[in-house]
Design an enzyme around this catalytic site. Structure first.
Site, PDB file in Angstrom:
ATOM      1  N   ASP A  34       3.499  20.175 -12.200  1.00 32.47           N
ATOM      2  CA  ASP A  34       4.187  19.831 -10.948  1.00 32.47           C
ATOM      3  C   ASP A  34       3.745  18.462 -10.446  1.00 32.47           C
ATOM      4  O   ASP A  34       2.610  18.043 -10.688  1.00 32.47           O
ATOM      5  CB  ASP A  34       3.894  20.917  -9.902  1.00 32.47           C
ATOM      6  CG  ASP A  34       4.880  20.863  -8.740  1.00 32.47           C
ATOM      7  OD1 ASP A  34       5.977  20.280  -8.912  1.00 32.47           O
ATOM      8  OD2 ASP A  34       4.562  21.393  -7.670  1.00 32.47           O
TER       9      ASP A  34
ATOM     10  N   LEU B 136      -1.805  25.728 -33.127  1.00 34.85           N
ATOM     11  CA  LEU B 136      -1.605  25.884 -31.676  1.00 34.85           C
ATOM     12  C   LEU B 136      -0.199  26.424 -31.474  1.00 34.85           C
ATOM     13  O   LEU B 136       0.739  25.954 -32.116  1.00 34.85           O
ATOM     14  CB  LEU B 136      -1.735  24.506 -30.992  1.00 34.85           C
ATOM     15  CG  LEU B 136      -1.332  24.430 -29.511  1.00 34.85           C
ATOM     16  CD1 LEU B 136      -2.348  25.155 -28.633  1.00 34.85           C
ATOM     17  CD2 LEU B 136      -1.228  22.974 -29.051  1.00 34.85           C
TER      18      LEU B 136
ATOM     19  N   HIS C 267       9.847  12.433 -14.344  1.00 39.83           N
ATOM     20  CA  HIS C 267      10.024  13.416 -15.436  1.00 39.83           C
ATOM     21  C   HIS C 267       9.783  12.747 -16.786  1.00 39.83           C
ATOM     22  O   HIS C 267       9.195  13.335 -17.688  1.00 39.83           O
ATOM     23  CB  HIS C 267      11.424  14.031 -15.389  1.00 39.83           C
ATOM     24  CG  HIS C 267      11.677  14.817 -14.133  1.00 39.83           C
ATOM     25  ND1 HIS C 267      10.757  15.691 -13.595  1.00 39.83           N
ATOM     26  CD2 HIS C 267      12.752  14.869 -13.299  1.00 39.83           C
ATOM     27  CE1 HIS C 267      11.251  16.241 -12.482  1.00 39.83           C
ATOM     28  NE2 HIS C 267      12.458  15.752 -12.289  1.00 39.83           N
TER      29      HIS C 267
HETATM   30  C1  IPE Z   1       7.496  24.910 -10.455  1.00 37.60           C
HETATM   31  O1  IPE Z   1       7.589  23.713  -9.753  1.00 37.60           O
HETATM   32  C2  IPE Z   1       8.358  24.868 -11.659  1.00 37.60           C
HETATM   33  C3  IPE Z   1       8.007  23.886 -12.673  1.00 37.60           C
HETATM   34  C4  IPE Z   1       6.964  23.076 -12.669  1.00 37.60           C
HETATM   35  C5  IPE Z   1       8.898  23.829 -13.783  1.00 37.60           C
HETATM   36  P1  IPE Z   1       8.553  23.541  -8.497  1.00 37.60           P
HETATM   37  O2  IPE Z   1       8.337  22.171  -7.996  1.00 37.60           O
HETATM   38  O3  IPE Z   1       9.929  23.929  -8.837  1.00 37.60           O
HETATM   39  O4  IPE Z   1       7.960  24.633  -7.483  1.00 37.60           O
HETATM   40  P2  IPE Z   1       8.116  24.803  -5.916  1.00 37.60           P
HETATM   41  O5  IPE Z   1       9.580  24.776  -5.607  1.00 37.60           O
HETATM   42  O6  IPE Z   1       7.414  23.644  -5.272  1.00 37.60           O
HETATM   43  O7  IPE Z   1       7.447  26.109  -5.595  1.00 37.60           O
HETATM   44  C1  IPE Z   2       7.751  19.268 -11.817  1.00 41.45           C
HETATM   45  O1  IPE Z   2       7.770  18.172 -10.966  1.00 41.45           O
HETATM   46  C2  IPE Z   2       8.846  19.224 -12.857  1.00 41.45           C
HETATM   47  C3  IPE Z   2       9.917  20.209 -12.654  1.00 41.45           C
HETATM   48  C4  IPE Z   2       9.948  21.136 -11.759  1.00 41.45           C
HETATM   49  C5  IPE Z   2      11.027  20.130 -13.583  1.00 41.45           C
HETATM   50  P1  IPE Z   2       8.674  18.158  -9.671  1.00 41.45           P
HETATM   51  O2  IPE Z   2      10.011  17.604 -10.018  1.00 41.45           O
HETATM   52  O3  IPE Z   2       8.695  19.505  -9.032  1.00 41.45           O
HETATM   53  O4  IPE Z   2       7.867  17.129  -8.771  1.00 41.45           O
HETATM   54  P2  IPE Z   2       7.618  17.228  -7.219  1.00 41.45           P
HETATM   55  O5  IPE Z   2       7.006  18.558  -6.933  1.00 41.45           O
HETATM   56  O6  IPE Z   2       8.941  17.043  -6.529  1.00 41.45           O
HETATM   57  O7  IPE Z   2       6.679  16.084  -6.941  1.00 41.45           O
HETATM   58 MG    MG Z   3       7.588  20.405  -7.633  1.00 38.59          MG
END
Ligand code: IPE
Ligand code: IPE
Ligand code: MG
Length: 265
Positions: free
Chosen positions: A26, A137, A43
Site C-alpha cells: 500500500d 519460492l 503503481h
Molecule cells: C489494500 O489497499 C489492497 C491492496 C494493496 C491491493 P487499499 O489501498 O485498497 O486499502 P484501503 O482502501 O486503504 O483499506
Molecule cells: C496500493 O497503493 C496499490 C493498490 C491498491 C492497487 P494505493 O493505490 O492504495 O496507494 P495509496 O494508498 O492511495 O497511497
Molecule cells: Mg491504498
C-alpha cells in the site's frame, strides 16, 4: 494436500526466517502524490519494489510470498486507474514470467479471475502452467481477491462436491478449497503505507500470523525494509495459545544479524 498445517489444530513450527510472508503493498498513490506525479506513476514504481522484494525473499529463504495487488473492493476506484492496473498486470506477466521461471519461482494468482479480460486470464494460466514445478519460492499474487470471497467460494465449492457436509463440516473439510490451499499459513504479515488494517486480505489464515505495519510507502520498500520486518518478527514469541513457560527452550526466534539473513535457510 501438502503443507496444510492449521495453527488452530496443531502447533506450527516457528522458524527464524518466516516460511510464508504476506504483504499488503500500500502507498503507491501517496508516493506519487508526494512527487506531484499521477497515481499510476506510483503503481509503476511499485512494480520495481515487487521485483526487489521477490529477489530478496528468495535470497533469504522465504518459501512463500503472497502479495496483495488488487482487492475485490479496488473496482471502486476511477475506471482509468483500474484499467491502468490491469494493463500493468498484463505487461508484468509478459515481461517478468520468463525471469521468474529462470529463477525457480512458482507463480500463482489467487482471486476471482472471472472478471478479468480473457487475455489476462490466459496469461495467468500460462504463467502458472510454465512455473508449476518450480520450488525455490512460491509467489502468489492476490488479484480481485477478498478474504470473504475466499471463504465463501471455498464453502460453496466444498458443498458442491460434498452436499452431505451441509449437515456440518470442520476446518479440515474446508481447507482444501481455500485459494491458498497449497501454502502454510503466513508467518509474517506486512502492510506498508501506514494504515493498520487488513482490508479484506487473507482473513482465515491470518489467525496466528505476526503482524507488522510500516509507514514506508510501497515503492520505497526494499531489501533493507524487508530485513527490518523479519527482525521484528524474530523478536516475537509465538505462543499459539500457550504460556511462555510452556514453550520449548529452543522455540524463541533468536535474532539473526542482518548480514546473516541471506545465508539462512
Ligand atoms: C489494500 O489497499 C489492497 C491492496 C494493496 C491491493 P487499499 O489501498 O485498497 O486499502 P484501503 O482502501 O486503504 O483499506
Ligand atoms: C496500493 O497503493 C496499490 C493498490 C491498491 C492497487 P494505493 O493505490 O492504495 O496507494 P495509496 O494508498 O492511495 O497511497
Ligand atoms: Mg491504498
Amino acid at each position: 494436500m501438502t503443507n496444510i498445517a492449521s495453527s488452530t489444530l496443531e502447533i506450527p513450527e516457528a522458524r527464524r526466517v518466516p516460511r510464508h510472508v504476506a504483504i499488503i503493498m500500500d502507498g503507491n498513490g501517496r508516493w506519487a502524490k508526494q512527487r506531484y506525479l499521477p497515481r499510476v506513476a506510483g503503481h509503476q514504481r511499485g512494480m520495481e519494489a515487487v521485483r526487489n522484494v521477490v529477489r530478496a525473499c528468495g535470497e533469504r529463504g522465504v518459501e512463500y510470498l503472497t502479495l496483495f495487488a488488487f482487492s475485490s473492493e479496488n473496482w471502486r476506484r476511477p475506471a482509468e486507474e483500474v484499467s491502468f492496473l490491469m494493463q500493468l498486470f498484463v505487461m508484468a506477466l509478459e515481461q517478468e514470467v520468463g525471469k521468474l521461471h529462470e529463477n525457480g519461482v512458482r507463480f500463482k494468482v489467487i482471486g476471482d479471475l472471472s472478471r478479468f479480460e480473457p487475455k489476462l486470464t490466459r496469461l495467468i494460466r500460462e504463467a502458472e502452467a510454465l512455473t508449476a514445478y518450480n520450488h525455490r519460492l512460491t509467489l502468489s499474487i492476490a488479484a480481485n481477491y477478498g478474504g470473504r470471497w475466499d471463504v465463501l467460494q471455498a464453502v460453496n465449492r466444498m458443498l458442491g462436491e460434498h452436499p452431505e457436509l451441509a449437515a456440518g463440516f470442520n476446518e479440515r473439510d474446508l481447507a482444501p478449497y481455500l485459494a491458498l490451499n497449497y501454502a502454510p499459513e503466513p508467518d509474517l504479515f506486512i502492510r506498508t503505507g501506514g494504515e493498520q488494517r487488513i482490508s479484506n486480505f487473507v482473513l482465515w489464515q491470518l489467525a496466528y500470523t505476526e503482524l507488522y505495519f510500516t509507514d514506508t510507502l510501497w515503492p520505497d520498500f526494499d531489501a533493507a525494509a524487508l530485513d527490518r520486518a523479519i527482525i521484528s518478527y524474530q523478536q516475537r514469541e509465538r505462543r499459539f495459545g500457550r504460556t511462555s513457560e510452556q514453550l520449548p527452550a529452543d522455540a524463541g526466534l533468536a535474532t539473526l544479524r542482518v548480514e546473516n539473513l541471506s545465508d539462512a535457510d
